[in-house]
Design an enzyme around this catalytic site. Structure first.
Site, PDB file in Angstrom:
ATOM      1  N   LYS A  31      97.608  43.963  97.363  1.00  0.00           N
ATOM      2  CA  LYS A  31      96.281  44.204  96.713  1.00  0.00           C
ATOM      3  C   LYS A  31      95.719  45.708  96.156  1.00  0.00           C
ATOM      4  O   LYS A  31      96.439  46.510  95.855  1.00  0.00           O
ATOM      5  CB  LYS A  31      95.283  43.736  97.972  1.00  0.00           C
ATOM      6  CG  LYS A  31      95.175  44.919  98.784  1.00  0.00           C
ATOM      7  CD  LYS A  31      95.122  43.671  99.982  1.00  0.00           C
ATOM      8  CE  LYS A  31      95.100  44.596 101.628  1.00  0.00           C
ATOM      9  NZ  LYS A  31      94.445  43.893 102.998  1.00  0.00           N
ATOM     10  N   TYR A  85      78.194  73.944  93.009  1.00  0.00           N
ATOM     11  CA  TYR A  85      76.912  72.985  93.797  1.00  0.00           C
ATOM     12  C   TYR A  85      76.399  73.789  94.943  1.00  0.00           C
ATOM     13  O   TYR A  85      76.913  73.749  96.044  1.00  0.00           O
ATOM     14  CB  TYR A  85      77.312  72.471  93.265  1.00  0.00           C
ATOM     15  CG  TYR A  85      77.372  71.131  91.712  1.00  0.00           C
ATOM     16  CD1 TYR A  85      76.009  71.131  90.778  1.00  0.00           C
ATOM     17  CD2 TYR A  85      78.061  70.973  91.502  1.00  0.00           C
ATOM     18  CE1 TYR A  85      76.212  71.018  89.543  1.00  0.00           C
ATOM     19  CE2 TYR A  85      78.457  70.299  90.156  1.00  0.00           C
ATOM     20  CZ  TYR A  85      77.615  70.471  88.883  1.00  0.00           C
ATOM     21  OH  TYR A  85      77.715  69.679  87.749  1.00  0.00           O
TER      22      TYR A  85
HETATM   23  C1  LIG Z   1      95.858  44.184 103.555  1.00  0.00           C
HETATM   24  C2  LIG Z   1      96.341  43.692 104.409  1.00  0.00           C
HETATM   25  C3  LIG Z   1      97.197  43.826 105.228  1.00  0.00           C
HETATM   26  C4  LIG Z   1      97.963  44.578 105.126  1.00  0.00           C
HETATM   27  O1  LIG Z   1      97.614  46.222 106.061  1.00  0.00           O
HETATM   28  P1  LIG Z   1      98.156  47.520 106.434  1.00  0.00           P
HETATM   29  O2  LIG Z   1      97.238  47.654 106.960  1.00  0.00           O
HETATM   30  O3  LIG Z   1      97.688  47.987 104.675  1.00  0.00           O
HETATM   31  O4  LIG Z   1      99.564  47.462 106.196  1.00  0.00           O
HETATM   32  C5  LIG Z   1      98.015  42.719 105.866  1.00  0.00           C
HETATM   33  N1  LIG Z   1      97.901  41.180 106.211  1.00  0.00           N
HETATM   34  C6  LIG Z   1      96.771  41.245 105.681  1.00  0.00           C
HETATM   35  C7  LIG Z   1      95.841  39.759 105.887  1.00  0.00           C
HETATM   36  C8  LIG Z   1      95.621  42.474 104.844  1.00  0.00           C
HETATM   37  O5  LIG Z   1      94.185  41.685 104.631  1.00  0.00           O
END
Ligand SMILES: *Cc1c(COP(=O)(O)O)cnc(C)c1O
Length: 364
Positions: free
Chosen positions: A35, A257
């Protein structure tokens, strides 16, 4: 001339990290979580390189459609599930697995008919204590029945939940959630999924049938006081740039800045083309390490949109054009995140579209 900020994505490291997941969870299948544009690494690129996985996980139908359009044929789990009847139609047409976490979503399933499209597999999400998405145990039994009765759903759901504190080895919460999950699911003959990266690394009893690694695929540890390398992972992203100016400033000169940092003596200061407009954390304080020609120097002054400034007193010989690493190879992103009081997830996800991406294959 194009800007000199770029990120390198080491595809060999991605494959190595997937192998590491398989070593740690040898009896589980893998949903590679990609994602948020593959945690900033490029969703299509990561899907192509990790085609050896058993499934991919994305947040939304849009991300899943992008993957199907790019030719991905593996199962794709849409972690947020569907929010409208047309999304269910898309899921059926594109053969997507969907997470079901709310009664609104079971209503959408109930409303669907057994028309031409194939049924979808659902991942029914229980809330075992994170209290974000998912059914309370009592409602979850009803959701499983509903899915069973629904013509648009296959007969092999996966039961899943998500862990709130798996990155805290001393927390009792993970074991409490696991016990709840076990108690709820053991009466069903269905496949199960509970572990994210932290649980894959630290809680083997949570692995079940499907593990869901995200951050560790990118070579990054979820644990606050460690680095990916210490877990046998290899960092995938290296954020790079060059020195675009070297100035000789006088004692008392202020830099950047707000004139918030003042030279304590006559000294060389380097200017690097990488700022918060590229994804460098604006709150990184003076002292945050930056690699110039492979040597650490401290950030000074405020982070600007296109640039940062560094103290070159220990490196008086450096010149315009010399190589800079903001994080990645030789400088753990975990360390930069800690300095900026954020998490490495946010840094890699935050690389902005103007930053060029270069794929490399470097043996791990
Ligand atoms: C994002 C997500 C993961 C992965 O988590 P990590 O900490 O990046 O390994 C696993 N399960 C779900 C439901 C998620 O939303």
């Amino acid at each position: 001339m194009s800007r000199s900020a770029w990120v390198e994505i080491n595809t060999s490291a991605l494959r190595h990290n997937l192998k590491r997941v398989r070593e740690l969870a040898p009896r589980s299948r893998v949903v590679a979580i990609i994602k948020a544009n593959g945690y900033g690494h490029g969703i299509e690129r990561v899907a192509r390189v990790l085609r050896g996985t058993d499934a991919f996980g994305v947040a939304s139908i849009d991300e899943a459609q992008q993957l199907r359009a790019s030719g991905v044929t593996q199962p794709i789990v849409v972690l947020g599930g569907i929010y409208a009847g047309d999304e269910l139609r898309i899921a059926r047409r594109e053969a997507l697995d969907i997470v079901v976490h709310s009664s609104e979503q079971t209503e959408l399933l109930r409303a669907a008919t057994a028309d031409g499209d194939a049924p979808v597999r659902v991942w029914i999400k229980l809330d075992t204590g994170m209290h974000r998405l998912g059914f309370a145990p009592l409602d979850a039994h009803a959701a499983i029945r509903c899915a069973h009765d629904c013509a648009a759903v296959t007969r092999n759901p996966v039961l899943m939940s998500h862990l709130a504190c798996a990155d805290e080895p001393a927390s009792p919460v993970t074991e409490q959630q696991r016990v709840q999950f076990e108690a709820f699911t053991s009466g069903y003959p269905f496949e199960r999924s509970l572990a994210n990266s932290a649980a894959i690394l630290a809680w083997p009893q949570t692995h079940y049938d499907w593990v869901r690694p995200g951050i560790m695929l990118y070579g990054i540890t979820p644990f606050a006081d460690r680095t990916g390398t210490q877990e046998g992972l290899t960092p995938v992203m290296t954020a790079r740039s060059n020195l675009i100016a070297v100035k000789r400033l006088a004692r008392g000169d202020a830099v950047g800045y707000g004139s918030s940092w003042t030279c304590p003596e006559d000294m060389p200061v380097g200017v690097i083309a990488f700022g918060y407009g590229d994804g460098y954390p604006r709150h990184a304080p003076p002292g945050t390490p930056v690699l110039v020609n492979g040597t650490r120097v401290p950030l000074i002054g405020r982070v600007s949109m296109d640039m940062i400034t560094v103290d070159l007193r220990t490196q008086p010989g450096v010149r315009v054009g010399d190589a800079v690493v903001l994080w990645g190879q030789g400088l753990p992103v975990e360390e930069i995140a800690r300095a900026a009081q954020t998490i490495p997830y946010e840094l890699v996800c935050g690389i902005t579209p103007r930053v060029r991406v270069v794929e490399v294959q470097e043996p791990t």
